[in-house]
Structures are given as C-alpha cells and as structure tokens.
Design an enzyme around this catalytic site. Sequence first.
Site, short mmCIF file in Angstrom:
data_model
loop_
_atom_site.label_atom_id
_atom_site.label_comp_id
_atom_site.label_asym_id
_atom_site.label_seq_id
_atom_site.Cartn_x
_atom_site.Cartn_y
_atom_site.Cartn_z
N ASP A 65 0.83 -1.20 0.00
CA ASP A 65 0.00 0.00 0.00
C ASP A 65 0.87 1.25 0.00
O ASP A 65 0.59 2.22 -0.73
CB ASP A 65 -0.92 -0.01 1.21
CG ASP A 65 -1.73 1.26 1.34
OD1 ASP A 65 -2.60 1.49 0.49
OD2 ASP A 65 -1.50 2.02 2.30
N GLU A 137 -1.86 -5.55 -3.52
CA GLU A 137 -0.94 -4.78 -2.67
C GLU A 137 0.11 -5.69 -2.05
O GLU A 137 1.29 -5.31 -1.94
CB GLU A 137 -1.72 -4.05 -1.59
CG GLU A 137 -2.54 -2.89 -2.11
CD GLU A 137 -3.26 -2.12 -1.02
OE1 GLU A 137 -3.48 -0.91 -1.21
OE2 GLU A 137 -3.60 -2.73 0.02
#
Length: 252
Positions: A65, A137
């Site tokens: 992220d 992610e």
Amino acid sequence: MSRKNRLTGDEALDAAFRAVDHAPLLAALGIPLADEGLRLALTHRSFANENGTLPNNERLEFLGDAVLGLSVANQLYTQYPSRPESDISKMRASIVSRYGLADIAREINLGPHILLGKGELVTDGRDKDSILADTTEALLGAIYLEHGFETARGVVLRLFAAKIDAASATNIHRDWKTALQERAAELKYPMPVYSATSTGPDHDLTFTATVTVNDVPLGYGVGASKKFAEQKSAHEAYRLLRDKPLAAQKEQ
C-alpha cells in the site's frame, strides 16, 4: 483424502501453492519472485487460519500500500504539473482505490492464484474486489522486499499506466452498472439487460458481456470475470447514453 490424512500447516500451504502454475502471473507482473515471497503474498488469512494459523499476506499488504501510494503520487505530481493538490489527491485516491486495484488484479488474472479458505472459495472469494485489491498490494510488497523500491515502482507504473494516463479529478471510480441504470431511468428507458458468454479452460476463462437498453445493444465488455465484463459493457453504454440520449430508441 480422509480427514485423518488431510494435509495441514506448511504441507497444505506448499501443496496448494504448487497446484497452480504461477508463471503466467509472474509474466504479467514482469518480474521474477522467489517462491517464498510469492507464496506469502498469495496467502489470504482465511487459508492461513484454516491450516494452523500460518503467516498471511496482511503485513505485505501494508508495505505494498505504501509503495503503491508513493509511486502513483509521484507520477501524478510529475505528469500533471499544472493540476492543484486537490485534483491530484482525488486522482490518486481513485487509482489506488479498492476498485482500481481490483481492476488491475483482473487484468493480470490474479484470482486463480490466491490461496483461500473453504468459506471464501464457496462465496466466490477469488472475484471479490476486497480480496483482489489486498492481494495486489501484497504482491507489490513482496516485489519491494525482494527487488527494492525502484523495481517495485516500475511495476506499479507499468500496471497502472492506463489509469494514470486517463486520470481525472472528476473521473473517480464508479459502479457503472448503477450509473447506467440511473441514466436509463432519467431517459425513461427500460432497465438495462445483460447477457454474457465465456470461452477458454475453467482455470482461465474469458467473459464477454453485452448490455441492451430498450432491446438495443449499447455496450460490450471483455474481462477475466463476468462481473468485470459487465461493468465494462455498462461503462461503454453509459457514455453512449450520456452523449447520445436517443441511442436506445428503436427504429420505427
């Protein structure tokens, strides 16, 4: 295999991981990954919890992220020098949203590679936006750990290039099926009707969707899932009805 002889723990993880050919996924990512990092990135908590509380991909997701956010923010800052912070902030939020990530996951056909527990498998977990986004992610986190930030950034910019190029402060992700339904209602047309077909082997299906409004075909979409193909067809039809409201009128 009987319950008594059922694999658990690391043996179950290794067996499930090796049951799938991950070469196409690595080719789509454009970067090699060691089995250890790739296996962890693909291990959803549902699989980990069902097999002896194994490590899962949530810590990698945290790293990915951060890599994704910085990579996209820097590219938007560079690529759109005249846009104010308020604009590029909205653009970044759209690109790195759950829906934006899920789009990329479907483009690289990530779903079949994710290791899920039985509960998620029976509820079509491999096509859930949240699971696809989180696993994407996690993959970026694994790439960062193995290859460093610049390589991970390069993967991000290649995968998200089209979204970054098409970014707009007003073009945030939408549920295009809902948007099309609302537009049809505004124009007093019947509700949209979808049809879809699939081709290819079960582990690598390609779906083609068509949406009709007032019995007039208005949009087509192709994707790795029925849901994604329908969204693409709805987006195409929405743009057509936005620009040409009479497009769904039948010829007399």
